[in-house]
Write a protein that holds these residues in place. Structure first.
Motif, short mmCIF file in Angstrom:
data_model
loop_
_atom_site.label_atom_id
_atom_site.label_comp_id
_atom_site.label_asym_id
_atom_site.label_seq_id
_atom_site.Cartn_x
_atom_site.Cartn_y
_atom_site.Cartn_z
N PHE A 28 30.46 -4.90 1.52
CA PHE A 28 29.95 -5.10 2.84
C PHE A 28 28.44 -5.27 2.64
N VAL A 29 27.69 -6.27 3.45
CA VAL A 29 26.42 -6.34 3.31
C VAL A 29 25.78 -5.85 4.70
N VAL A 30 25.03 -4.64 4.39
CA VAL A 30 24.48 -3.83 5.56
C VAL A 30 23.12 -3.58 5.58
N ALA A 31 22.18 -4.03 6.60
CA ALA A 31 20.84 -3.62 6.57
C ALA A 31 20.59 -2.19 6.72
N THR A 32 19.63 -1.77 5.71
CA THR A 32 19.49 -0.31 6.05
C THR A 32 17.81 -0.29 5.84
N VAL A 33 17.38 0.83 6.27
CA VAL A 33 15.61 1.44 6.13
C VAL A 33 15.52 1.88 4.89
N THR A 34 14.81 1.53 3.98
CA THR A 34 14.54 2.21 2.71
C THR A 34 13.48 3.48 3.03
N GLU A 35 14.15 4.63 2.46
CA GLU A 35 13.29 5.82 2.50
C GLU A 35 12.16 6.04 1.44
N VAL A 36 11.13 6.26 1.63
CA VAL A 36 10.14 6.60 0.48
C VAL A 36 10.12 7.90 0.13
N LEU A 37 10.48 8.10 -1.21
CA LEU A 37 10.50 9.76 -1.60
C LEU A 37 9.09 10.16 -1.93
N PRO A 38 8.82 11.30 -1.82
CA PRO A 38 7.53 11.82 -2.24
C PRO A 38 7.32 11.83 -3.61
N GLU A 39 5.99 11.71 -4.10
CA GLU A 39 5.68 11.76 -5.54
C GLU A 39 5.84 13.06 -6.12
N THR A 40 6.35 12.77 -7.22
CA THR A 40 6.36 14.32 -8.25
C THR A 40 5.37 14.23 -9.20
N GLY A 41 4.87 13.07 -9.59
CA GLY A 41 4.00 12.88 -10.80
C GLY A 41 4.70 12.96 -12.15
N ARG A 42 6.03 12.97 -12.10
CA ARG A 42 6.80 12.83 -13.63
C ARG A 42 7.45 11.67 -13.48
N ASN A 43 7.46 10.93 -14.58
CA ASN A 43 8.08 9.88 -14.90
C ASN A 43 9.01 9.80 -16.01
N ILE A 44 10.14 9.15 -16.13
CA ILE A 44 11.06 9.02 -17.30
C ILE A 44 11.51 7.54 -17.50
N GLY A 45 11.68 7.08 -18.71
CA GLY A 45 11.87 5.68 -18.89
C GLY A 45 13.47 5.80 -19.45
N ILE A 46 14.25 4.93 -19.20
CA ILE A 46 15.70 4.72 -19.69
C ILE A 46 16.01 3.42 -20.30
N ASP A 47 16.54 3.55 -21.44
CA ASP A 47 17.01 2.26 -22.25
C ASP A 47 18.50 2.31 -22.32
#
Length: 114
Positions: A28-47
């Protein structure tokens, strides 16, 4: 019909399809509202890779390969050999053994793709 969850709004379009094993799916294609999550200051890269399932910038989160592909590939080769042995001549209907081997090969192929 079995629903995995309720839709938040009525769908704008629906796609119904059947896979090689005969299972039915719909998306199904459904319109949604994007929620912005709070910044944590941590990053991770995934390959995502072939030798390792996932390699990350943090060694604690690496996912080693489970080697399911090797066993599934061996099964797929087995069923493809069965199909080759049970192949029917041109302009003849497939035999029951060939259809059974083809379905088993499709099932293992689907498992490999997942």
């Amino acid at each position: 019909m079995v629903w995995s969850r309720e839709l938040p709004k009525p769908p704008s379009s629906v796609r119904v399809y059947r896979d090689s094993l005969g299972h039915w799916y719909c998306s199904f294609v459904v319109a949604t509202v994007t929620e912005v999550l709070p910044e944590t200051g941590r990053n991770i890269g995934i390959d995502w890779g072939v030798k390792e399932t996932a390699t990350t910038t943090s060694d604690a989160h690496d996912l080693p390969h489970a080697q399911h592909g090797k066993t599934a590939a061996a099964k797929l080769a087995k069923y493809q050999r069965m199909m080759a042995r049970r192949r029917t001549p041109k302009n003849r209907p497939d035999t029951a053994g060939y259809r059974k081997a083809r379905r088993a090969a499709a099932k293992v192929s689907k498992k490999l793709a997942r």
